[in-house]
Scaffold this active site. Structure first.
Site, PDB file in Angstrom:
ATOM      1  N   LEU A  57      -6.897  -8.519  10.692  1.00 29.91           N
ATOM      2  CA  LEU A  57      -7.558  -9.046  10.528  1.00 29.91           C
ATOM      3  C   LEU A  57      -7.151 -10.509  11.447  1.00 29.91           C
ATOM      4  O   LEU A  57      -7.262 -11.327  12.402  1.00 29.91           O
ATOM      5  CB  LEU A  57      -8.617  -9.773  10.072  1.00 29.91           C
ATOM      6  CG  LEU A  57      -9.420  -8.820   8.916  1.00 29.91           C
ATOM      7  CD1 LEU A  57     -10.627  -9.019   7.975  1.00 29.91           C
ATOM      8  CD2 LEU A  57      -9.913  -7.968  10.085  1.00 29.91           C
TER       9      LEU A  57
ATOM     10  N   ARG B 147       0.955  -1.352  -0.034  1.00 31.54           N
ATOM     11  CA  ARG B 147       0.195  -0.140  -0.364  1.00 31.54           C
ATOM     12  C   ARG B 147       0.592   1.173  -0.137  1.00 31.54           C
ATOM     13  O   ARG B 147       0.801   1.762  -0.438  1.00 31.54           O
ATOM     14  CB  ARG B 147      -0.685   0.270   1.525  1.00 31.54           C
ATOM     15  CG  ARG B 147      -1.868  -1.136   1.082  1.00 31.54           C
ATOM     16  CD  ARG B 147      -2.350  -1.035   2.498  1.00 31.54           C
ATOM     17  NE  ARG B 147      -3.805  -2.600   2.506  1.00 31.54           N
ATOM     18  CZ  ARG B 147      -4.548  -2.440   2.625  1.00 31.54           C
ATOM     19  NH1 ARG B 147      -4.292  -2.074   4.008  1.00 31.54           N
ATOM     20  NH2 ARG B 147      -5.065  -3.414   2.711  1.00 31.54           N
TER      21      ARG B 147
HETATM   22  C1  LIG Z   1     -12.523   0.138   5.431  1.00 25.71           C
HETATM   23  C2  LIG Z   1     -12.517  -0.778   6.052  1.00 25.71           C
HETATM   24  C3  LIG Z   1     -11.859  -2.106   5.427  1.00 25.71           C
HETATM   25  C4  LIG Z   1     -10.638  -3.037   5.564  1.00 25.71           C
HETATM   26  N1  LIG Z   1     -10.718  -3.536   5.569  1.00 25.71           N
HETATM   27  C5  LIG Z   1      -9.925  -4.917   5.809  1.00 25.71           C
HETATM   28  C6  LIG Z   1      -9.459  -5.782   5.601  1.00 25.71           C
HETATM   29  O1  LIG Z   1     -10.398  -5.890   4.851  1.00 25.71           O
HETATM   30  N2  LIG Z   1      -8.339  -6.475   5.564  1.00 25.71           N
HETATM   31  C7  LIG Z   1      -7.541  -6.626   7.691  1.00 25.71           C
HETATM   32  O2  LIG Z   1      -7.144  -7.322   7.671  1.00 25.71           O
HETATM   33  N3  LIG Z   1      -7.850  -5.414   7.697  1.00 25.71           N
HETATM   34  C8  LIG Z   1      -8.903  -4.489   7.042  1.00 25.71           C
HETATM   35  N4  LIG Z   1      -8.977  -3.534   7.775  1.00 25.71           N
HETATM   36  C9  LIG Z   1      -8.458  -2.680   8.875  1.00 25.71           C
HETATM   37  C10 LIG Z   1      -9.133  -3.620   9.829  1.00 25.71           C
HETATM   38  O3  LIG Z   1     -10.549  -3.391   9.749  1.00 25.71           O
HETATM   39  C11 LIG Z   1      -8.910  -3.170  11.359  1.00 25.71           C
HETATM   40  O4  LIG Z   1      -7.478  -2.571  11.765  1.00 25.71           O
HETATM   41  C12 LIG Z   1      -9.696  -3.660  13.166  1.00 25.71           C
HETATM   42  O5  LIG Z   1     -10.431  -4.264  12.703  1.00 25.71           O
HETATM   43  C13 LIG Z   1      -9.235  -4.244  14.091  1.00 25.71           C
HETATM   44  O6  LIG Z   1     -10.085  -4.592  14.663  1.00 25.71           O
HETATM   45  P1  LIG Z   1      -9.975  -4.456  16.423  1.00 25.71           P
HETATM   46  O7  LIG Z   1     -10.653  -5.097  16.964  1.00 25.71           O
HETATM   47  O8  LIG Z   1      -8.282  -4.046  16.957  1.00 25.71           O
HETATM   48  O9  LIG Z   1     -10.493  -2.604  16.647  1.00 25.71           O
HETATM   49  P2  LIG Z   1     -12.260  -2.108  15.963  1.00 25.71           P
HETATM   50  O10 LIG Z   1     -12.902  -3.004  15.665  1.00 25.71           O
HETATM   51  O11 LIG Z   1     -11.922  -0.550  15.639  1.00 25.71           O
HETATM   52  O12 LIG Z   1     -12.963  -2.067  17.719  1.00 25.71           O
HETATM   53  C14 LIG Z   1     -12.686  -1.309  18.679  1.00 25.71           C
HETATM   54  C15 LIG Z   1     -13.236  -1.253  19.709  1.00 25.71           C
HETATM   55  O13 LIG Z   1     -12.878  -0.297  21.378  1.00 25.71           O
HETATM   56  C16 LIG Z   1     -14.067   0.242  21.756  1.00 25.71           C
HETATM   57  N5  LIG Z   1     -14.262   1.195  22.099  1.00 25.71           N
HETATM   58  C17 LIG Z   1     -13.036   2.386  22.066  1.00 25.71           C
HETATM   59  N6  LIG Z   1     -12.780   2.818  22.246  1.00 25.71           N
HETATM   60  C18 LIG Z   1     -13.602   2.644  23.605  1.00 25.71           C
HETATM   61  C19 LIG Z   1     -13.571   3.460  24.457  1.00 25.71           C
HETATM   62  N7  LIG Z   1     -12.752   4.353  25.310  1.00 25.71           N
HETATM   63  N8  LIG Z   1     -14.283   3.013  25.647  1.00 25.71           N
HETATM   64  C20 LIG Z   1     -15.290   1.575  25.198  1.00 25.71           C
HETATM   65  N9  LIG Z   1     -15.087   1.214  23.427  1.00 25.71           N
HETATM   66  C21 LIG Z   1     -14.064   1.358  23.251  1.00 25.71           C
HETATM   67  C22 LIG Z   1     -15.276   0.318  20.481  1.00 25.71           C
HETATM   68  O14 LIG Z   1     -16.331   0.229  20.767  1.00 25.71           O
HETATM   69  C23 LIG Z   1     -14.962  -0.987  19.652  1.00 25.71           C
HETATM   70  O15 LIG Z   1     -15.881  -2.304  19.962  1.00 25.71           O
HETATM   71  C24 LIG Z   1     -10.510  -2.759   7.376  1.00 25.71           C
HETATM   72  C25 LIG Z   1     -10.056  -1.586   7.785  1.00 25.71           C
HETATM   73  C26 LIG Z   1     -11.369  -0.526   6.874  1.00 25.71           C
HETATM   74  C27 LIG Z   1     -11.635   0.910   7.687  1.00 25.71           C
END
Ligand SMILES: Cc1cc2nc3c(=O)[nH]c(=O)nc-3n(C[C@H](O)[C@H](O)[C@H](O)COP(=O)(O)OP(=O)(O)OC[C@H]3O[C@@H](n4cnc5c(N)ncnc54)[C@H](O)[C@@H]3O)c2cc1C
Length: 644
Positions: free
Chosen positions: A449, A338
């Site tokens: 993911l 990327r």
């Molecule tokens: C449009 C898009 C498409 C993508 N496609 C891909 C893909 O195809 N393959 C890939 O590998 N990655 C992809 N990514 C990246 C990937 O989706 C993310 O990096 C990943 O899902 C993040 O997961 P996470 O569990 O770390 O956080 P998130 O899914 O962002 O979850 C964060 C959680 O924390 C909670 N939270 C945050 N702050 C607080 C707070 N202060 N108090 C209480 N709760 C809080 C939120 O409510 C949420 O439940 C994509 C990203 C985007 C934007």
């Protein structure tokens, strides 16, 4: 530099040694376990219900711990992970095309421009194969080939097809899997679910993370929740740029509050700019839309050869088109990583060859693929993405090429964690996008993911057990003076935000902050630009605290208040990002400094001076303290990255 001071180096004391392929296994064996009968006496707080937090909470509860789970959405299954489109990597080698754990490890270290830890990345590659089995067992409907085997496709930075997918909604399907597992544990009473609760402070007692202060976003009630350990799975901070592909709610508050309490923040300047997003169309926008990288499997990227050629794309003959990625990078073509694809798009647009009304766009063209495979096959693979594109732009991508441009998408930086995913505050673990751990200066597509689920399903449940077994803790009540002080800080901050009663909206400050960041700390950074950005951010932050208007009160639902707290934290983070970018006098991955590039415009690393993780300690205000963690490469030796 006058903007920071340098402290002692930091070491990852939990990192195992020995042959890289045996490290995780041996480490796992050497760690302590918690007897099943004792697990139910231990409480773990998990902030976040995305793929990282959802999988961690479900697994810990399945193991028998008492879990308290928090998210700010109205349901855990609406976490931002649901937006993920293209796929998840795993070294299964189902295609027999030369993939292996070692190759995924190699591609990831190289793709991260040699700024990640070999031990962590190897573990990630090993665990990747278990993730797919786990998700299939949960019923995740991965795409299958005619013969019934799971299908795969290519993502950037790899020459094998190792990306598993569920059409263009892989995140949604994976999250449904984790969510079902979580719901089961909620039903069994092992997880106490607190949706619509926002963590606003970390409680540290006797130097250990022992709880959080949360605000009920519906009633406004503030409460203090105690536990034996706290896990942050709060996602990335790309929304510091205001416009990004992230869900609107994504923010840095949970991580930033922990940072202010002593958790170091690592490599904050490493931001991923994704090459294939729908271009910005005007000032009215509050969000950008990703067109998944998977589209580059079949879509060809091009611009007209001639500057200012404004003919309709189908009227431009083949020999007057520049398929610039295929031309410059023949080995990887449209599937270069990327950072490389984004910079190449910027370069052709800077040359005046960009397309669309603003000139900030390039074509992603499916005509060849439709001719070769037929429309039906393309529809089956990418149908929902094409539909999304058409709904937003009013243009039909089956008939005319998509127009795309780079946009902020992911943050490789995050809270510093050791090999056990523990931050510099004992008892505070950080997983998923919220930590900095595995992607170096550039994350490969479909690896977020993989990392989130590796952390949540497989790594944390082992390392957290070791912490809990090694550190029997006294029970602490919310009435403990340090917990009371944390709660008072939250209340005072809310009161302060409400008291300003100025004349400018929170959004207007956020939008301006985003413009400063995009201009000076975005796709290209320079010494002068970053210094200017720091001055501008400081001035804007001061203005914020004098002029921000937060209508309503704190006693109930108040979205302006929620946003104001998050934007206040973004200001402080933005400054640290610029300081980090300024001090790193090299280019690597997503961090491109205009002054440091090779003669043909590629990132020029300086391994002598900068082969380290920059871990920043909060020092109460303007001068953070830098701690360097040296990176050693025993297996993948740093070279100038080439995808030619
Ligand atoms: C449009 C898009 C498409 C993508 N496609 C891909 C893909 O195809 N393959 C890939 O590998 N990655 C992809 N990514 C990246 C990937 O989706 C993310 O990096 C990943 O899902 C993040 O997961 P996470 O569990 O770390 O956080 P998130 O899914 O962002 O979850 C964060 C959680 O924390 C909670 N939270 C945050 N702050 C607080 C707070 N202060 N108090 C209480 N709760 C809080 C939120 O409510 C949420 O439940 C994509 C990203 C985007 C934007």
């Amino acid at each position: 530099m006058d903007l920071y001071t340098e402290g002692d180096p930091i070491a990852d004391t939990r990192a195992p040694d020995g042959p890289v392929e045996t490290r995780w296994d041996r480490h796992r064996f050497e760690m302590k376990l918690v007897n099943p009968a004792n697990r139910r006496k231990l409480t773990v707080i998990v902030v976040g219900t995305g793929l990282a937090g959802g999988s961690a909470a479900a697994t810990l509860a399945e193991q028998g711990y008492h879990v308290k789970s928090y998210c700010y959405q109205d349901s855990p299954r609406r976490a931002h992970s649901i937006a993920a489109q293209g796929g998840i990597n795993a070294a299964k080698n189902y295609r027999n095309d030369g993939d292996s754990v070692h190759r995924l490890f190699y591609d990831t270290v190289k793709g991260g421009d040699f700024r990640s830890r070999e031990s962590n990345v190897h573990r990630l590659a090993e665990v990747s194969v278990n993730i797919i089995d786990q998700c299939v067992a949960q019923g995740v409907p991965f795409a299958r080939e005619y013969g019934g085997l799971l299908d795969t496709r290519s993502f950037g930075g790899a020459q094998v097809q190792r990306t598993f997918y569920a059409r263009g909604q892989t995140g949604q399907q994976l999250l449904l899997g984790a969510y079902q597992a979580l719901e089961r544990q909620i039903g069994l009473g092992n997880v106490e679910m607190n949706a619509r609760h926002e963590m606003l402070e970390l409680v540290v007692v006797d130097d250990r993370a022992r709880g959080i202060v949360v605000r009920d976003m519906v009633t406004g009630e503030i409460s203090t929740e105690m536990a034996d350990a706290v896990v942050l799975a709060s996602g990335g901070y790309g929304n510091v740029f205001y416009l990004s592909t992230n869900a609107k709610g994504c923010n840095v508050t949970a991580a930033w509050r922990a940072h202010r309490k002593g958790a170091y923040f690592a490599n904050p300047c490493y931001t991923q700019i994704h090459p294939t997003c729908i271009p910005v169309s005007g000032d009215h926008q509050s969000k950008l839309t990703l067109m998944s990288e998977s589209l580059r499997n079949d879509g060809r990227v091009w611009v007209p050869k001639a500057k200012g050629d404004d003919r309709a794309p189908r009227d431009i003959p083949e020999d007057e088109r520049d398929y610039y990625l295929e031309r410059i990078y023949p080995s990887f073509g449209n599937l270069v990583p990327r950072d490389i694809a984004s910079r190449a798009a910027k370069n052709v647009c800077d040359e005046g060859r960009g397309v669309g009304p603003t000139g900030l766009g390039v074509y992603l063209d499916f005509a060849d693929a439709i001719d070769r495979l037929g429309r039906k096959a393309i529809e089956a693979k990418y149908g929902n993405l094409f539909e999304m594109y058409e709904r937003i732009t009013g243009e039909d991508p089956y008939e005319a090429p998509m127009r795309i441009y780079p946009a902020v998408h992911y943050t490789m930086g995050g809270l510093w964690v050791d090999y056990d995913l523990q931050s510099t505050i004992p008892g505070l673990f950080v997983i998923g996008e919220a930590n900095f751990s595995d992607h170096g200066a550039n994350r490969l597509g479909a690896s977020a993911l993989m990392q989130g689920l590796a952390d949540g399903y497989f790594v944390l449940p082992n390392t957290l057990a070791n912490y809990l077994a090694s550190n029997p803790l006294e029970k602490v009540e919310p009435s403990h003076p340090q917990a009371v002080a944390a709660r008072r800080d939250v209340e005072e901050r809310i009161a302060r935000l409400l008291a300003v009663n100025g004349d400018r909206t929170v959004d207007s400050f956020h939008r301006r902050l985003g413009q400063i960041m995009w201009e000076h700390c975005g796709m290209e950074r320079t010494d002068a630009g970053l210094r200017k950005a720091i001055d501008e951010i400081r001035a804007l932050r001061e203005e914020f605290w004098q002029r921000v208007r937060v209508p309503g009160d704190g006693e109930g639902l108040n979205q302006s208040l929620e946003k104001a707290g998050r934007v206040a934290d973004f200001f402080e983070l933005a400054e640290l990002m610029c300081v980090d970018a300024l001090h790193r006098e090299e280019s690597c991955g997503g961090h491109f400094r205009g002054e440091y590039q090779t003669p043909d415009g590629e990132a020029q690393r300086d391994d002598e001076r900068f082969a380290y993780v920059a871990a920043w300690e909060y020092a109460g205000g303007d001068r953070p303290v830098l701690h360097k963690e040296d990176l050693k490469f025993e297996y993948v030796h740093p070279t100038q990255r080439s995808y030619k």
